[in-house]
Scaffold this active site. Structure first.
Site, PDB file in Angstrom:
ATOM      1  N   THR A 323       0.751  -1.369  -0.031  1.00 57.47           N
ATOM      2  CA  THR A 323       0.067  -0.082  -0.190  1.00 57.47           C
ATOM      3  C   THR A 323       1.047   1.279   0.069  1.00 57.47           C
ATOM      4  O   THR A 323       1.898   1.222   0.560  1.00 57.47           O
ATOM      5  CB  THR A 323      -0.833   0.055   1.278  1.00 57.47           C
ATOM      6  OG1 THR A 323      -1.754   1.080   1.122  1.00 57.47           O
ATOM      7  CG2 THR A 323      -0.092  -0.040   2.684  1.00 57.47           C
ATOM      8  N   HIS A 375       2.605 -11.912  14.240  1.00 55.44           N
ATOM      9  CA  HIS A 375       3.774 -12.451  14.968  1.00 55.44           C
ATOM     10  C   HIS A 375       3.390 -14.115  15.313  1.00 55.44           C
ATOM     11  O   HIS A 375       4.186 -14.815  15.732  1.00 55.44           O
ATOM     12  CB  HIS A 375       4.075 -11.774  16.277  1.00 55.44           C
ATOM     13  CG  HIS A 375       5.400 -11.769  16.968  1.00 55.44           C
ATOM     14  ND1 HIS A 375       6.210 -12.843  16.648  1.00 55.44           N
ATOM     15  CD2 HIS A 375       5.879 -10.893  17.470  1.00 55.44           C
ATOM     16  CE1 HIS A 375       7.313 -12.667  17.104  1.00 55.44           C
ATOM     17  NE2 HIS A 375       7.178 -11.427  17.694  1.00 55.44           N
TER      18      HIS A 375
END
Length: 404
Positions: A323, A375
């Site tokens: 983006t 994560h």
């Protein structure tokens, strides 16, 4: 001959849609392939066209109604002759006005006391759309003049609902509009991404001087060689991300329940801002795409996105997303994951800054990079190394061409 007009067949990932705008009304003449209705889904706006010459006999689903895949939404009479414009539009416009007014636009015109003959139409055959009315009001629209038979009414103050958008200082005006299905879906997915993923963001900065010099040196020859395709920055980021994804397959993976799915290909989504909201069309198999292929495809995505022509097949899948908030002036931001992907790269504004180079201060065009990652799937070490790999490739573009 009576024909059933049905909603399009939605893919498995789309449960239903919403009738956005009826462009043709019962009794109005239609030519084959004329746009008759827009259906808004979670991802795109789909267009339904007339199957043959004829008229809309009956509308079964009104604007705002929810429709399922292949559900009948109207009945069509093939070969029948109809009026050139809906009766309601004739009441709104003057008798000599040949413009066509869509139902959503007509409602706004009536609510705000506007004169349809003064509104420039950008729709098919000069038709007036809802956006035309909104833009007309933003530019200081004037209410339609009152009929000559009622001069007293013309002298009366206009009702509050008919107040123009450009109001005097001190006025406190509010406007309430329903959230579109696409905007509601974007909001829902972004909230879910933050609540369900263990999202972290790591930052770095890249010296854009090597890429900018390469682009400056070859942009004219590139455009001439590749039939007018312009050489931008996004293709360098796509190719750099592709090489980095090969080295760090966890960043190219996705999470499916308790399973981690590793993809043996690189399909990179590129975020495109449109009037309807943010869309992420996908570049397929970027490892075999050239810089020219990437630039041409992105340009096509942008054009079709602005025109509302992106299809569902353009936005399905994707293993990684890029983006670019820099086109709007963003210096630094935290991109949000695009589930079920496990990482997203954020580009930002190129800004000259004083940097220490070999003990000397140089003014260099620098860009902050941000990598948000899940994560649960990616360790911090992998995320940092992935971003450093992109930085190194961009600061030495020859490495991408030599694949070293």
């Amino acid at each position: 001959m009576s024909i059933e007009i049905k909603a399009p067949t939605f893919p498995e990932s789309v449960a239903d849609g919403t009738i956005a705008t009826w462009h043709k009304q019962p009794g109005e003449a239609c030519s084959a392939d004329d746009l008759i209705v827009d259906i808004e889904t979670d991802k795109v706006v789909l267009e339904v066209v007339a199957p043959e010459d004829g008229v809309i006999a009956e509308v079964l689903k009104g604007e705002g109604d929810t429709v399922l895949s292949d559900e009948v939404i109207a009945k069509f009479e093939a070969g029948a002759a109809g009026a050139s414009a809906p009766a309601a539009a004739e009441e709104t416009a003057s008798a000599g006005d040949a413009e066509k007014v869509g139902p959503a636009a007509r409602k706004l015109i009536e609510e705000n006391g506007l004169d349809a003959s003064q509104i420039p139409g950008t729709g098919k055959n000069g038709g007036i759309t809802k956006d035309d009315v909104v833009n007309f009001m933003k530019n200081g629209a004037k209410a339609a003049p009152a009929p000559a038979a009622a001069p007293a009414a013309a002298a009366a103050p206009a009702p509050a609902a008919a107040a123009p958008i450009n109001v005097p200082a001190g006025e406190r005006v509010e406007k309430r509009v329903p959230m579109t299905r696409l905007r509601a879906t974007i909001a829902k997915r972004l909230v879910e991404a933050q609540q369900s993923a263990a999202m972290l963001t790591t930052y770095n900065e890249v010296n854009m001087k090597p890429v900018m010099e390469l682009r400056k040196q070859y942009k004219d020859l590139f455009e001439k060689t590749h039939n007018g395709t312009r050489l931008g920055f996004m293709s360098f980021f796509v190719k750099a991300a592709t090489e980095a994804l090969k080295k760090f397959p966890a960043v190219n993976a996705s999470i499916d329940g308790n399973d981690m799915v590793y993809h043996g290909y690189q399909d990179i989504g590129v975020a495109v801002s449109t009037d309807r909201g943010l869309m992420v069309p996908v570049l397929r198999d970027t490892d075999v795409m050239s810089l020219a292929d990437v630039e041409a495809t992105i340009a096509d995505f942008g054009k079709r996105g602005r025109e509302g022509k992106l299809g569902m097949e353009d936005m399905q899948g994707g293993t990684f997303t890029i983006t670019n908030g820099g086109v709007f002036g963003s210096l630094m931001s935290t991109p949000i994951l695009n589930p079920p992907q496990t990482a997203i790269l954020g580009m930002h504004k190129i800004q000259e800054r004083p940097m220490a180079v070999n003990g000397q201060v140089e003014i260099l065009p620098m860009m902050y990079l941000a990598l948000s990652y899940d994560h649960r799937m990616i360790d911090g070490k992998e995320a940092v190394q992935f971003l450093v790999t992109i930085k190194d490739l961009l600061e030495d573009p020859a490495r991408m061409l030599l694949e070293v």
